[in-house]
Design a protein around this motif. Structure first.
Motif, PDB file in Angstrom:
ATOM      1  N   ASN A 451      -1.843  -6.583  11.262  1.00 15.98           N
ATOM      2  CA  ASN A 451      -2.885  -5.713  11.812  1.00 15.98           C
ATOM      3  C   ASN A 451      -2.998  -4.509  10.894  1.00 15.98           C
ATOM      4  OD1 ASN A 451      -4.760  -4.388  13.348  1.00 15.98           O
ATOM      5  ND2 ASN A 451      -3.326  -3.799  14.969  1.00 15.98           N
ATOM      6  N   ALA A 452      -3.893  -4.566   9.932  1.00 11.17           N
ATOM      7  CA  ALA A 452      -4.007  -3.526   8.914  1.00 11.17           C
ATOM      8  C   ALA A 452      -4.347  -2.190   9.568  1.00 11.17           C
ATOM      9  CB  ALA A 452      -5.070  -3.902   7.891  1.00 11.17           C
ATOM     10  N   GLY A 453      -3.545  -1.178   9.297  1.00  9.72           N
ATOM     11  CA  GLY A 453      -3.776   0.153   9.831  1.00  9.72           C
ATOM     12  C   GLY A 453      -3.406   0.325  11.283  1.00  9.72           C
ATOM     13  N   GLY A 454      -2.806  -0.699  11.919  1.00  6.81           N
ATOM     14  CA  GLY A 454      -2.524  -0.621  13.348  1.00  6.81           C
ATOM     15  C   GLY A 454      -1.140  -1.097  13.717  1.00  6.81           C
ATOM     16  N   PHE A 465      -0.073 -10.450  15.516  1.00 10.22           N
ATOM     17  CA  PHE A 465      -0.343  -9.691  14.306  1.00 10.22           C
ATOM     18  C   PHE A 465       0.672  -8.551  14.259  1.00 10.22           C
ATOM     19  CE2 PHE A 465      -4.167 -12.057  14.621  1.00 10.22           C
ATOM     20  CZ  PHE A 465      -4.770 -12.072  13.368  1.00 10.22           C
ATOM     21  N   ILE A 466       1.557  -8.559  13.251  1.00  8.44           N
ATOM     22  CA  ILE A 466       2.603  -7.556  13.165  1.00  8.44           C
ATOM     23  C   ILE A 466       2.005  -6.215  12.767  1.00  8.44           C
ATOM     24  CG2 ILE A 466       4.395  -9.241  12.628  1.00  8.44           C
ATOM     25  CD1 ILE A 466       4.156  -8.465   9.701  1.00  8.44           C
ATOM     26  N   ALA A 467       2.765  -5.145  13.040  1.00  8.43           N
ATOM     27  CA  ALA A 467       2.326  -3.809  12.642  1.00  8.43           C
ATOM     28  C   ALA A 467       2.140  -3.750  11.129  1.00  8.43           C
ATOM     29  CB  ALA A 467       3.334  -2.772  13.102  1.00  8.43           C
ATOM     30  N   ASP A 468       1.264  -2.877  10.698  1.00  8.99           N
ATOM     31  CA  ASP A 468       0.869  -2.799   9.294  1.00  8.99           C
ATOM     32  C   ASP A 468       2.081  -2.618   8.382  1.00  8.99           C
ATOM     33  OD1 ASP A 468      -0.814  -2.790   7.165  1.00  8.99           O
ATOM     34  OD2 ASP A 468      -1.582  -0.760   7.477  1.00  8.99           O
ATOM     35  N   GLN A 469       2.208  -3.458   7.364  1.00  8.85           N
ATOM     36  CA  GLN A 469       3.281  -3.355   6.380  1.00  8.85           C
ATOM     37  C   GLN A 469       2.882  -4.117   5.124  1.00  8.85           C
ATOM     38  OE1 GLN A 469       6.758  -6.183   7.427  1.00  8.85           O
ATOM     39  NE2 GLN A 469       5.961  -5.463   9.384  1.00  8.85           N
ATOM     40  N   TYR A 470       3.746  -4.064   4.111  1.00  7.90           N
ATOM     41  CA  TYR A 470       3.565  -4.698   2.801  1.00  7.90           C
ATOM     42  C   TYR A 470       2.467  -4.045   1.965  1.00  7.90           C
ATOM     43  CZ  TYR A 470       6.204  -8.478   5.045  1.00  7.90           C
ATOM     44  OH  TYR A 470       7.164  -9.207   5.714  1.00  7.90           O
ATOM     45  N   TYR A 471       1.995  -2.842   2.384  1.00 10.73           N
ATOM     46  CA  TYR A 471       0.916  -2.205   1.626  1.00 10.73           C
ATOM     47  C   TYR A 471       1.498  -1.216   0.614  1.00 10.73           C
ATOM     48  CZ  TYR A 471       1.812   1.443   5.091  1.00 10.73           C
ATOM     49  OH  TYR A 471       2.416   2.380   5.890  1.00 10.73           O
ATOM     50  N   ALA A 472       0.701  -0.905  -0.394  1.00  7.67           N
ATOM     51  CA  ALA A 472       1.058   0.100  -1.388  1.00  7.67           C
ATOM     52  C   ALA A 472      -0.208   0.846  -1.768  1.00  7.67           C
ATOM     53  CB  ALA A 472       1.684  -0.549  -2.619  1.00  7.67           C
ATOM     54  N   GLY A 473      -0.028   2.071  -2.271  1.00  5.47           N
ATOM     55  CA  GLY A 473      -1.168   2.908  -2.604  1.00  5.47           C
ATOM     56  C   GLY A 473      -1.251   4.089  -1.666  1.00  5.47           C
ATOM     57  N   LEU A 474      -2.360   4.811  -1.693  1.00  4.21           N
ATOM     58  CA  LEU A 474      -2.554   5.965  -0.823  1.00  4.21           C
ATOM     59  C   LEU A 474      -2.502   5.521   0.636  1.00  4.21           C
ATOM     60  CD1 LEU A 474      -3.194   8.981  -0.680  1.00  4.21           C
ATOM     61  CD2 LEU A 474      -5.621   8.391  -0.661  1.00  4.21           C
TER      62      LEU A 474
END
Length: 876
Positions: A451-454, A465-474
């Protein structure tokens, strides 16, 4: 079967049996190869790395070594020694790193993204980090002296490369600040964690001294998927300074989470010994591996098994214990490293002094051995493997890694000659020793939904849908508190989104094809009370470096604001990480609401033989050759019977359905000249033969091979592929065992490596499956309730053997009319009589052609939904 309840009960029972059977078949991992690398000195392995081309880099310390064995340069006492291995384990090159001054000892090394290497070690007077370029020239070096006036350092917990190309270092220190060495703060108790972040060019970006009132010893540090860091070690401190929780057992595991700038986010005290290895898992939590002699108490839930035991702990993303496992034999067993495999299982490696007993299923080979244990994602022990020779074999902390092919490699230092399961002699003193394990056949990996951003969210169709993770950047998100999102019943999923100038997701997945679903909704431009519309937001999306969407406009694609839409892609992953980049395009910022990654319905599985052996005729007809390292074939035209040879191979293929293709791969050559000789592979229906029992006198017969199951073999040593698809399809619907025979009519001897051959180039059965029909029907937008497609079970034939007709119970997976085709194993077709349909059932009575010769045939059953192949044995 007319009773659907009884039918479903039988199906569930069969599926349960298949799962149980798989667990039994996969009870032991398969060693592909092991390699001993050393000199006449003492060589101590410290780290294993794998490059993108599949080659391995080994780094450690060589001591008092001259040019000998695998070493091509003489040493100067102790020096860093680097060895490069090809994917098959053969040595490519070796190199020493010139010592700084006097002896250098290596603690750990890591590969860097620029093709270079970072080495942590020590001299007689200082600790150091040396950064090498791709040609192994020193780019920069940093030193940490043991000056009693300014404090004392304890050697590196770990070093690792960070996402920006820098280096993160974990040490322990006591004493005052040392700005010249990158220590800006004085210790707050006894020893403290000392974490240093270097840039790619070796400049200190930040450092943090972290501790409580007592002594805190750093053992491990790694970067986490959110750009921060996780640090682990031991602590006897009470509450105070950076430590927020009281001691549990007196000397506890202390986990500290840092943000991207090294600032403490949280800390957790866990009642048990310090971890030797701490990793982040795919679910955002952590696994810590260490060892303990304690009985149950604190956070340790199980008693000791006899001496020192492995202790494995699974933690949440905030450091709370989910489960812990005490694993050991009757002696002392130490966990030194843990990794997570693509299927979510945990591999732990370490050192053992135990014989068989308790959790240890195999006897020791020598005084000490390496011990490898696999746990399921829920902490259940799956298997264990003891590795060693007759003397002392030692495990190392940073010498366990997952490999690109889905297997893993483990290493250590060995003083043993060939013995136990060590296949090569010592080179003179202690040597590097590495053991490569083959990938384990497994069920398809589980979907990953984010769940991107949530926060975590479960849809109306029970998808998590798991909580937002695995992201990089601002780190920037966008959300709305309410509002009706059309085209979906899961509004919450689309009300939040990750939205910033550019960001990426780096999602760990098994290598191979995956299906990627990106979910979008425009909740700003054109939404109630907001201006804008088509063209207001346009951005790009790349996957694995390839452009997938250009100036993508959510508003235009969905047909307006507050409308859910989705895009789907098939992506091939080769490095175990799915990279999705969201890049600024013609207008405003990229935005994504949710991401789904599903394993591709097509899978490639590689099996190695359960058994293989050559049989010989004439005076050798009653002799067994099952332990030979070579499989031979030689024909009968003008050849004495004593020289005639046929080779047999047997593979177990549990759980395999819907075979798309299958090939037998054997590694060998024409042993006598460069002439191209035809090798054939024929199917063997009788699987009762055994490797140590088969002879020419009792060997089963084999079927005539199809035209595809032939290949020319000349004098070049390499793998040859034979297409055995039709026979494997037939066996996959039966007993899940495939036996094949290799033969030639030529008088030339063809030799191939058997599974006992120490080269590692063992026979392989490579099967590609396509389970598209078994995947749940996909929706584009998560609309309302999603219908679940019933698994396509195989159709059933009876009687079998048959004479003049067969009864075909058609699988419920066939929703449309079926076409039938009968062929023999050579591919010749035979006309079938028109099927008779039984009233109120799915059974067809199918007449066989008159005067059909006795033998084995294949019945292909095809519909719009899928096709399958069933074997039919026709009797006289």
């Amino acid at each position: 079967m007319k009773n659907p309840l009884l039918r479903n009960h039988l199906i569930k029972s069969l599926l349960a049996f298949v799962v149980f059977a798989q667990a039994s078949v996969f009870a032991q991992p398969v060693i592909q190869w092991d390699k001993t690398i050393g000199s006449n000195g003492y060589d101590d392995l410290k780290s294993i790395m794998q490059d993108a081309n599949g080659e391995y880099l080994l780094t450690g310390t060589g001591a008092w070594a001259q040019i000998s064995g695998d070493r091509t340069e003489a040493g100067l006492e102790e020096d860093p020694w680097i060895v490069k291995l090809r994917p098959d384990g053969t040595k490519k090159w070796d190199d020493i790193v010139t010592p700084l001054s006097g002896p250098d000892w290596v603690y750990m090394a890591v590969r860097t993204s620029d093709g270079g290497l970072a080495i942590a070690g020590s001299t007689e007077t200082a600790y150091f980090i040396r950064k090498l370029d791709y040609q192994r020239n020193v780019q920069w070096a940093k030193y940490f002296s043991s000056d009693s006036d300014a404090g004392i350092e304890i050697g590196f917990g770990e070093i690792h490369e960070t996402a920006d190309g820098g280096i993160i270092v974990g040490m322990s220190s006591t004493g005052g600040a040392k700005p010249a060495q990158g220590k800006d703060e004085a210790s707050v108790g006894g020893y403290d964690y000392w974490i240093i972040k270097f840039s790619a060019d070796g400049q200190v970006q930040w450092n943090n001294t972290i501790g409580g009132t007592g002594s805190d010893i750093c053992r491990t540090v790694r970067q986490t998927t959110d750009g921060g860091y996780i640090v682990g070690g031991s602590s006897n401190s009470g509450i105070g300074f950076d430590k927020t929780e009281a001691p549990v057992t007196g000397s506890d595991m202390w986990i500290v989470k840092l943000d991207a700038n090294g600032v403490v986010s949280w800390d957790k005290t866990i009642g048990g010994p310090a971890p030797t290895s701490l990793i982040q898992t795919a679910d955002g939590g952590y696994v810590a591996g260490g060892y303990s002699s304690a009985n149950a108490g604190g956070d340790k839930s199980e008693n000791s098994k006899g001496g020192v035991d492995m202790w494995i702990v699974k933690l949440t993303s905030y450091g709370s214990v989910i489960w812990d496992r005490t694993i050991g034999g009757t002696g002392d067993d130490y966990c030194l490293a843990v990794i997570e495999q693509p299927d979510g299982s945990i591999i732990a490696s370490g050192q053992t002094g135990s014989g068989a007993g308790a959790d240890k299923t195999e006897a020791s080979w020598g005084l000490t051995d390496l011990w490898v244990v696999k746990l399921s994602g829920s902490g259940v022990k799956v298997w264990d493997k003891t590795l060693g020779g007759s003397l002392i074999d030692r495990a190392e902390r940073n010498s366990l890694i997952s490999t690109l092919d889905g297997g893993f490699i483990v290493g250590g230092t060995s003083g043993s000659n060939a013995s136990g399961n060590k296949t090569e002699n010592s080179r003179g003193g202690d040597d590097y020793w590495v053991v490569k394990f083959a990938p384990e056949p497994s069920l398809a990996a589980s979907p990953i939904r984010i769940n991107a951003g949530g926060q975590a969210f479960t849809t109306a169709t029970k998808k998590l849908f798991i909580a937002d993770q695995y992201y990089a950047g601002l780190d920037r998100t966008s959300s709305i508190a309410s509002g009706d999102i059309l085209n979906t019943s899961n509004d919450v999923l689309y009300r939040s989104a990750r939205c910033s100038p550019s960001f990426s997701y780096n999602i760990p997945v098994p290598n191979g094809e995956v299906s990627v679903y990106l979910h979008f909704a425009e909740t700003y431009y054109g939404a109630p009370g907001k201006k804008g519309g088509k063209g207001s937001r346009q951005f790009h999306v790349n996957m694995e470096g390839s452009r997938k969407l250009t100036n993508y406009d959510i508003f235009a694609k969905a047909g307006g604001a507050m409308l859910a839409t989705a895009e789907t892609f098939t992506v091939n992953v080769t490095d175990g990480m799915l990279n999705i980049d969201f890049l600024t395009g013609a207008a405003d910022l990229p935005r994504v609401s949710a991401i789904e990654v599903l394993p591709s319905p097509q899978r490639t599985l590689t099996f190695t033989p359960q058994a293989d052996a050559t049989v010989r005729d004439g005076i050798y007809q009653n002799q067994n050759f099952g332990s030979d390292p070579l499989l031979g074939t030689k024909g009968y035209v003008g050849t004495p019977r004593d020289l005639q040879r046929v080779s047999y191979l047997k593979f177990a293929i549990p759980g395999i359905t819907n075979v798309k293709s299958a090939k037998l791969r054997v590694y060998g050559k024409n042993h006598e000249n460069m002439e191209g000789i035809t090798l054939v592979a024929g199917g063997v229906l009788d699987d009762s033969w055994t490797e140590n029992g088969i002879t020419k006198a009792n060997a089963p017969s084999y079927l005539d091979p199809t035209a595809e199951a032939r290949v020319l073999v000349n004098g070049e040593l390499k793998y040859r592929d034979l297409d055995v698809t039709e026979f494997v399809r037939m066996q996959a619907t039966g007993d899940k065992v495939v036996s094949l025979a290799l033969a030639t009519r030529s008088i030339r001897l063809l030799n191939f490596h058997s599974k006992e051959n120490p080269s590692g180039f063992v026979p392989q059965l490579v099967i590609v499956t396509d389970n598209t029909i078994n995947q749940v029907t996909r929706l584009g937008n998560e609309i309302e309730a999603e219908p679940k497609a019933e698994d396509a079970l195989s159709s059933v034939i009876y009687p079998n053997p048959a004479k003049d007709h067969i009864m075909l119970e058609v699988s419920s997976g066939h929703k449309s009319e079926v076409d039938l085709e009968l062929t023999n194993l050579a591919g010749s077709r035979f006309r079938l009589q028109r099927p008779e349909i039984e009233a109120n059932s799915s059974r067809l009575k199918v007449g066989l052609p008159a005067q059909l010769p006795a033998g084995m045939y294949l019945l292909k059953v095809r519909s719009k939904e899928f096709s399958e192949v069933l074997k039919v044995l026709v009797k006289e």
